[in-house]
Design an enzyme around this catalytic site. Sequence first.
Site, short mmCIF file in Angstrom:
data_model
loop_
_atom_site.label_atom_id
_atom_site.label_comp_id
_atom_site.label_asym_id
_atom_site.label_seq_id
_atom_site.Cartn_x
_atom_site.Cartn_y
_atom_site.Cartn_z
N THR A 138 39.25 20.67 39.73
CA THR A 138 38.65 20.70 38.39
C THR A 138 39.40 19.75 37.47
O THR A 138 40.57 19.40 37.70
CB THR A 138 38.74 22.11 37.75
N CYS A 171 42.43 31.03 43.14
CA CYS A 171 41.81 30.10 42.18
C CYS A 171 42.91 29.13 41.77
O CYS A 171 43.95 29.55 41.24
CB CYS A 171 41.30 30.85 40.95
N ASN A 172 42.70 27.84 42.03
CA ASN A 172 43.71 26.85 41.68
C ASN A 172 43.87 26.70 40.18
O ASN A 172 44.99 26.71 39.66
CB ASN A 172 43.35 25.50 42.31
N THR A 173 42.73 26.58 39.47
CA THR A 173 42.79 26.35 38.03
C THR A 173 43.55 27.48 37.33
O THR A 173 44.31 27.24 36.38
CB THR A 173 41.36 26.22 37.46
N ALA A 174 43.37 28.73 37.79
CA ALA A 174 44.08 29.87 37.18
C ALA A 174 45.59 29.69 37.23
O ALA A 174 46.31 30.25 36.40
CB ALA A 174 43.68 31.16 37.88
N LYS A 215 28.98 28.96 41.96
CA LYS A 215 29.11 30.21 41.21
C LYS A 215 27.75 30.87 40.97
O LYS A 215 27.66 32.06 40.68
CB LYS A 215 29.84 29.94 39.89
N CYS A 236 40.16 23.31 44.72
CA CYS A 236 39.41 24.25 43.88
C CYS A 236 38.73 25.17 44.89
O CYS A 236 38.11 24.69 45.85
CB CYS A 236 38.39 23.52 43.02
N ASP A 270 35.68 31.77 31.22
CA ASP A 270 35.64 30.54 32.02
C ASP A 270 36.89 29.68 31.78
O ASP A 270 37.18 29.28 30.66
CB ASP A 270 34.36 29.77 31.64
N ARG A 271 37.63 29.39 32.85
CA ARG A 271 38.88 28.62 32.76
C ARG A 271 38.62 27.16 32.39
O ARG A 271 39.33 26.57 31.58
CB ARG A 271 39.66 28.69 34.07
#
Lengths: 248, 248
Positions: free
Chosen positions: A129, A85-88, A169, A199, A50-51
């Site tokens: 996020t 995925c933006n957070t990635a 999710k 996100c 989990d990021r």
Amino acid sequence: MSRTPLIGVLGGMGPLATVDFLHKVVASTPATCDQDHVPLLVWNVPQIPDRQKALAGTGEAPLPAMLHGIERLNAGGATRIAIPCNTAHLWGDALAGASAAPLIHIVDAAIAAVERRHGQEGPIGIVATRGTLAAGLYQERLAARGLPFLINTDDELDALFTPGCYAIKQNRLDHGGSLLESAARQLVRRGARTLILACTEVPVGLAHVRSDLLPISVDPTQALADACVRYWLEARTGEAAGREELTG
Amino acid sequence: MSRTPLIGVLGGMGPLATVDFLHKVVASTPATCDQDHVPLLVWNVPQIPDRQKALAGTGEAPLPAMLHGIERLNAGGATRIAIPCNTAHLWGDALAGASAAPLIHIVDAAIAAVERRHGQEGPIGIVATRGTLAAGLYQERLAARGLPFLINTDDELDALFTPGCYAIKQNRLDHGGSLLESAARQLVRRGARTLILACTEVPVGLAHVRSDLLPISVDPTQALADACVRYWLEARTGEAAGREELTG
């Protein structure tokens, strides 16, 4: 001779957001038959740690699993990498550095889409996020272009955004969509005239609840899909030209 | 030690049908977080030559391109193969024979779903490509179970089914959905009480036009997705048990 174009997708973050991205690629491709569509190799392995938890210091580092996916996509022949995925993208430099195939960057694609649509319409709300916000992934690029922005408060992230994101999710789309829409609406109440759904769970949730915020929103998933389609159309043309040279 | 479970998807036949399949896998998985979802490696490369044209003797053979995809999925670590295309299963034996990872067969999954739902309710209408029908892919298995069936006439295939199927591949969903529904409705008019949507473009089209035939339909894409989810849930349990043995 150039390699056959193939877009490698590092997916699974989350799985439904990856499906949403793939759907947007297919739906955005001008096609008269199957063979006109974008060739994709998708590493949709959601066992990447989990990021959000990693960034909060409460979970395992996701980078090794992401690098494994990047390695598999390159081994499979990918000529570009897309990560829905933006957070990635907080690990974007490390991922791009480890990949022979260049990264089509979701934030760059989204900012270009914002610039295309944004006039002098007041601040841009960033729905993202905590990790994406804390790293300034979107804020830095908007500030560099002189574009004002708004973000959710810590309380709004805790009460609305984060549980909404996790509900998507879990396939709880009514609940997740409603929470994510509430987070976005707070930004509109404070003056945002455009939203960036930064996100990849957010466009899924807002589409599910048929949100009336969608017409004022920029969707980075769609922007990334559009960039992938453009790459394919250009690469295919180049390929055809190359074949003509060889046989001409 | 067993390999990490990974479902290899030979997709692109067509691309939207593959996305529909992936969506059904995600939506059908009991999940509390990303990491609970099914790990998938997807070779969604739609440049595989047209299966319907090859079977009609008017196009290139698709088997070499399909075998290339199977080889890539095995090289990428797939432990099972799923192919969300009924017509491609005419080459199922050759594909399964070339794959170290066993094939989860869409027709077997669909027939099991038919048996679970079918009482003594009159004939089953098979909505499928001419190639799937000519090879008896569904008819043989239904006949072996004593289940009566109906298929579209050549005229209906030419006027409704085939153009409907190709329209979906062109992203013309209103038009394609309406044609495919008309093809299915002909079977209902002739007495079908249950339908098998035995071409993966058909559930996409019927869902798009919100067809009232969906409640009497068995969807092989959904049956294949369910079989993949079952494999993952069982393999994951086995993996956890194996880890406990190693560390216990």
